[in-house]
Design a protein around this motif. Sequence first.
Motif, PDB file in Angstrom:
ATOM      1  N   LYS A  68       0.790  -1.299   0.019  1.00 39.04           N
ATOM      2  CA  LYS A  68       0.209  -0.179   0.056  1.00 39.04           C
ATOM      3  C   LYS A  68       0.858   1.235  -0.023  1.00 39.04           C
ATOM      4  O   LYS A  68       2.048   1.117   0.848  1.00 39.04           O
ATOM      5  CB  LYS A  68      -0.778   0.230   1.295  1.00 39.04           C
ATOM      6  CG  LYS A  68      -1.848  -0.920   1.318  1.00 39.04           C
ATOM      7  CD  LYS A  68      -2.939  -0.841   2.401  1.00 39.04           C
ATOM      8  CE  LYS A  68      -4.038  -1.968   2.534  1.00 39.04           C
ATOM      9  NZ  LYS A  68      -4.600  -1.916   3.910  1.00 39.04           N
ATOM     10  N   ARG A  69       0.470   2.159  -0.842  1.00 45.14           N
ATOM     11  CA  ARG A  69       1.091   3.536  -0.903  1.00 45.14           C
ATOM     12  C   ARG A  69       0.311   4.632  -0.532  1.00 45.14           C
ATOM     13  O   ARG A  69      -1.001   4.542  -0.538  1.00 45.14           O
ATOM     14  CB  ARG A  69       1.625   3.840  -2.349  1.00 45.14           C
ATOM     15  CG  ARG A  69       2.830   2.515  -2.484  1.00 45.14           C
ATOM     16  CD  ARG A  69       3.554   3.005  -3.968  1.00 45.14           C
ATOM     17  NE  ARG A  69       4.697   1.896  -4.114  1.00 45.14           N
ATOM     18  CZ  ARG A  69       5.792   2.142  -3.871  1.00 45.14           C
ATOM     19  NH1 ARG A  69       6.312   3.156  -3.258  1.00 45.14           N
ATOM     20  NH2 ARG A  69       6.605   1.045  -4.154  1.00 45.14           N
ATOM     21  N   PHE A  70       0.865   5.815   0.073  1.00 47.77           N
ATOM     22  CA  PHE A  70       0.030   6.773   0.518  1.00 47.77           C
ATOM     23  C   PHE A  70       0.372   8.048   0.031  1.00 47.77           C
ATOM     24  O   PHE A  70       1.586   8.367  -0.223  1.00 47.77           O
ATOM     25  CB  PHE A  70       0.124   6.923   2.147  1.00 47.77           C
ATOM     26  CG  PHE A  70      -0.695   5.630   2.861  1.00 47.77           C
ATOM     27  CD1 PHE A  70      -1.796   5.391   3.184  1.00 47.77           C
ATOM     28  CD2 PHE A  70       0.346   4.550   2.762  1.00 47.77           C
ATOM     29  CE1 PHE A  70      -2.086   4.230   3.721  1.00 47.77           C
ATOM     30  CE2 PHE A  70      -0.051   3.386   3.548  1.00 47.77           C
ATOM     31  CZ  PHE A  70      -1.362   2.958   3.977  1.00 47.77           C
ATOM     32  N   MET A  71      -0.479   9.213   0.251  1.00 47.22           N
ATOM     33  CA  MET A  71      -0.008  10.554  -0.302  1.00 47.22           C
ATOM     34  C   MET A  71      -1.035  11.351   0.273  1.00 47.22           C
ATOM     35  O   MET A  71      -2.138  11.092   1.036  1.00 47.22           O
ATOM     36  CB  MET A  71      -0.365  10.637  -1.531  1.00 47.22           C
ATOM     37  CG  MET A  71      -1.728  10.589  -2.438  1.00 47.22           C
ATOM     38  SD  MET A  71      -1.726  11.047  -3.974  1.00 47.22           S
ATOM     39  CE  MET A  71      -1.317  12.649  -3.964  1.00 47.22           C
ATOM     40  N   TYR A  72      -0.380  12.787   0.648  1.00 46.17           N
ATOM     41  CA  TYR A  72      -1.216  13.615   1.557  1.00 46.17           C
ATOM     42  C   TYR A  72      -2.239  14.170   0.628  1.00 46.17           C
ATOM     43  O   TYR A  72      -1.997  14.415  -0.661  1.00 46.17           O
ATOM     44  CB  TYR A  72      -0.417  14.769   1.903  1.00 46.17           C
ATOM     45  CG  TYR A  72      -1.033  15.724   3.139  1.00 46.17           C
ATOM     46  CD1 TYR A  72      -1.034  15.280   4.369  1.00 46.17           C
ATOM     47  CD2 TYR A  72      -1.472  16.876   2.464  1.00 46.17           C
ATOM     48  CE1 TYR A  72      -1.981  15.997   5.157  1.00 46.17           C
ATOM     49  CE2 TYR A  72      -2.186  17.607   3.331  1.00 46.17           C
ATOM     50  CZ  TYR A  72      -2.309  17.337   4.559  1.00 46.17           C
ATOM     51  OH  TYR A  72      -3.087  18.343   5.592  1.00 46.17           O
ATOM     52  N   ASN A  73      -3.412  14.438   1.135  1.00 45.48           N
ATOM     53  CA  ASN A  73      -4.580  14.950   0.311  1.00 45.48           C
ATOM     54  C   ASN A  73      -4.480  16.844   0.518  1.00 45.48           C
ATOM     55  O   ASN A  73      -5.021  17.098   1.624  1.00 45.48           O
ATOM     56  CB  ASN A  73      -6.021  14.550   0.756  1.00 45.48           C
ATOM     57  CG  ASN A  73      -7.143  14.898   0.044  1.00 45.48           C
ATOM     58  OD1 ASN A  73      -6.846  15.738  -0.794  1.00 45.48           O
ATOM     59  ND2 ASN A  73      -8.207  14.838   0.690  1.00 45.48           N
ATOM     60  N   GLY A  74      -3.908  17.161  -0.419  1.00 45.35           N
ATOM     61  CA  GLY A  74      -3.717  18.596  -0.230  1.00 45.35           C
ATOM     62  C   GLY A  74      -5.111  19.560  -0.101  1.00 45.35           C
ATOM     63  O   GLY A  74      -5.179  20.581   0.546  1.00 45.35           O
ATOM     64  N   ASP A  75      -5.965  18.833  -0.794  1.00 44.29           N
ATOM     65  CA  ASP A  75      -7.535  19.548  -0.751  1.00 44.29           C
ATOM     66  C   ASP A  75      -8.214  19.407   0.564  1.00 44.29           C
ATOM     67  O   ASP A  75      -9.433  19.724   0.839  1.00 44.29           O
ATOM     68  CB  ASP A  75      -8.411  18.820  -1.762  1.00 44.29           C
ATOM     69  CG  ASP A  75      -7.849  19.410  -3.194  1.00 44.29           C
ATOM     70  OD1 ASP A  75      -7.168  20.329  -3.426  1.00 44.29           O
ATOM     71  OD2 ASP A  75      -8.095  18.902  -4.093  1.00 44.29           O
ATOM     72  N   TYR A  76      -7.486  18.621   1.700  1.00 48.27           N
ATOM     73  CA  TYR A  76      -8.171  18.302   2.941  1.00 48.27           C
ATOM     74  C   TYR A  76      -8.498  19.737   3.578  1.00 48.27           C
ATOM     75  O   TYR A  76      -9.248  19.816   4.430  1.00 48.27           O
ATOM     76  CB  TYR A  76      -7.304  17.581   3.741  1.00 48.27           C
ATOM     77  CG  TYR A  76      -7.851  17.259   4.923  1.00 48.27           C
ATOM     78  CD1 TYR A  76      -9.023  16.607   5.265  1.00 48.27           C
ATOM     79  CD2 TYR A  76      -7.192  17.970   6.197  1.00 48.27           C
ATOM     80  CE1 TYR A  76      -9.216  16.289   6.768  1.00 48.27           C
ATOM     81  CE2 TYR A  76      -7.802  17.872   7.586  1.00 48.27           C
ATOM     82  CZ  TYR A  76      -8.786  17.007   7.758  1.00 48.27           C
ATOM     83  OH  TYR A  76      -9.365  16.745   8.909  1.00 48.27           O
ATOM     84  N   ALA A  98      -5.333  28.580  -1.922  1.00 52.25           N
ATOM     85  CA  ALA A  98      -4.213  27.593  -2.058  1.00 52.25           C
ATOM     86  C   ALA A  98      -4.698  26.251  -1.252  1.00 52.25           C
ATOM     87  O   ALA A  98      -5.140  26.512  -0.123  1.00 52.25           O
ATOM     88  CB  ALA A  98      -2.767  27.840  -1.867  1.00 52.25           C
ATOM     89  N   ASN A  99      -4.248  25.051  -1.647  1.00 55.13           N
ATOM     90  CA  ASN A  99      -4.502  24.101  -0.981  1.00 55.13           C
ATOM     91  C   ASN A  99      -3.253  23.674   0.028  1.00 55.13           C
ATOM     92  O   ASN A  99      -2.273  24.445  -0.106  1.00 55.13           O
ATOM     93  CB  ASN A  99      -4.989  22.761  -1.597  1.00 55.13           C
ATOM     94  CG  ASN A  99      -3.768  22.090  -2.310  1.00 55.13           C
ATOM     95  OD1 ASN A  99      -2.599  22.533  -2.252  1.00 55.13           O
ATOM     96  ND2 ASN A  99      -4.250  21.147  -3.304  1.00 55.13           N
ATOM     97  N   LEU A 100      -3.377  22.642   0.735  1.00 54.71           N
ATOM     98  CA  LEU A 100      -2.531  22.321   1.902  1.00 54.71           C
ATOM     99  C   LEU A 100      -1.227  22.070   1.296  1.00 54.71           C
ATOM    100  O   LEU A 100      -0.180  21.895   2.024  1.00 54.71           O
ATOM    101  CB  LEU A 100      -2.857  21.642   2.891  1.00 54.71           C
ATOM    102  CG  LEU A 100      -4.211  21.904   3.861  1.00 54.71           C
ATOM    103  CD1 LEU A 100      -4.508  21.026   5.029  1.00 54.71           C
ATOM    104  CD2 LEU A 100      -3.781  23.363   4.528  1.00 54.71           C
ATOM    105  N   LEU A 101      -0.802  21.792  -0.048  1.00 53.82           N
ATOM    106  CA  LEU A 101       0.238  21.568  -0.787  1.00 53.82           C
ATOM    107  C   LEU A 101       0.676  22.684  -1.431  1.00 53.82           C
ATOM    108  O   LEU A 101       1.835  22.541  -2.306  1.00 53.82           O
ATOM    109  CB  LEU A 101       0.118  20.323  -1.788  1.00 53.82           C
ATOM    110  CG  LEU A 101      -0.247  18.843  -1.150  1.00 53.82           C
ATOM    111  CD1 LEU A 101      -0.383  17.867  -2.161  1.00 53.82           C
ATOM    112  CD2 LEU A 101       1.274  18.393  -0.049  1.00 53.82           C
ATOM    113  N   GLY A 102       0.081  23.756  -1.221  1.00 55.14           N
ATOM    114  CA  GLY A 102       0.402  25.034  -1.829  1.00 55.14           C
ATOM    115  C   GLY A 102       0.045  25.231  -3.203  1.00 55.14           C
ATOM    116  O   GLY A 102       0.437  26.048  -4.150  1.00 55.14           O
TER     117      GLY A 102
END
Length: 344
Positions: A68-76, A98-102
């Motif tokens: 399993k792989r994961f990624m941060y959800n910037g749109d959170y 901007a979202n939380l990933l900029g």
Amino acid sequence: METSKVKQLNTNLIKAILKTMPGKTKADIADATGLSQATCNTILNELVSIGEVLELEREAFGGGRPAKRFMYNGDYGMVICLYISNDGKKPVLTYAVANLLGILKEERTIQKKSVDYSTIEELIGELVSKYKNVKSAAIGIPGVVIQRAIIDICDIESLVNCPMAEKLQDKFGIKASLENDMNLTSLGYYQQHSYAKDTSIVVINFLNDICPGSGIIINGKIISGYTNFAGEISYLPFGYNASSLKERKEIIDCVVKTICSISALINPETIMVTGGLITEDMIDEIRSGCINTIPERHMPNIIYQHNIHDYYIKGLTAMAFESLPDYLTIENLNNTKELLWLLT
């Protein structure tokens, strides 16, 4: 340290890793953070359940072992970046979301007949209603800001002495931060160009019919001074009415004296010159004028930038992120890992 605080530090570590290195497995994350796979598994499951972290398809990142792989959800979450400018005519509001990933979701410039606190509140309110998950708002001010909360000296008189941050926080329940325009621009410029941590840079801004200003970055930090007055270069005693500079010769002379003063005091690597009074064809004359006073080996790199919008927005975004309770960058990741090691 309380167990809950240790868990929060662990959670912030995992989010910081995923924000910069998407597509990692639990084993990758455990290796990067120094946490056990069991701890990572528990925290990742919680973050996935609330939608802050996304679980990717096993084949999403190519071949190899199907873990399993994961990624941060910037749109959170979203942050609002807003700045007020005044070129001697009508005030202008410029904002970006901007979202939380900029990643920018929206950007717009609005010209107003006038601006006061209610104008800002109305716009923030519209954006909070449109984006239901706004976490913070960062606002750039053409003036002196006290403790990132209260406007002191300002080119827009209706905002003087306004406790804008507190009022916005009370109204919308989000973190709000204020900062001087040039401080934010210099921060954005510094981050955009990935300067070494011990580098010093300065941005100086000469606008039409408005007192000039500057932003100072030393060792990656905004230098505000004892009363947040650092950078107010219009108060340097050069014998000019800095808000009414018109003639090319006196503009160049004023810029030269400003750069020489800054160079003698903090010896920055780079000074970026911008503003409506400055044109690119002045830079060689400015540099030559400075060399008449400052030894060439101690001269900063003098560069001209016509449009500073992108740097300003980047600085605002950085401040908005910094105000979040779970803010953690890779730069201070190792310090946090060392702290956790001492506590466990």
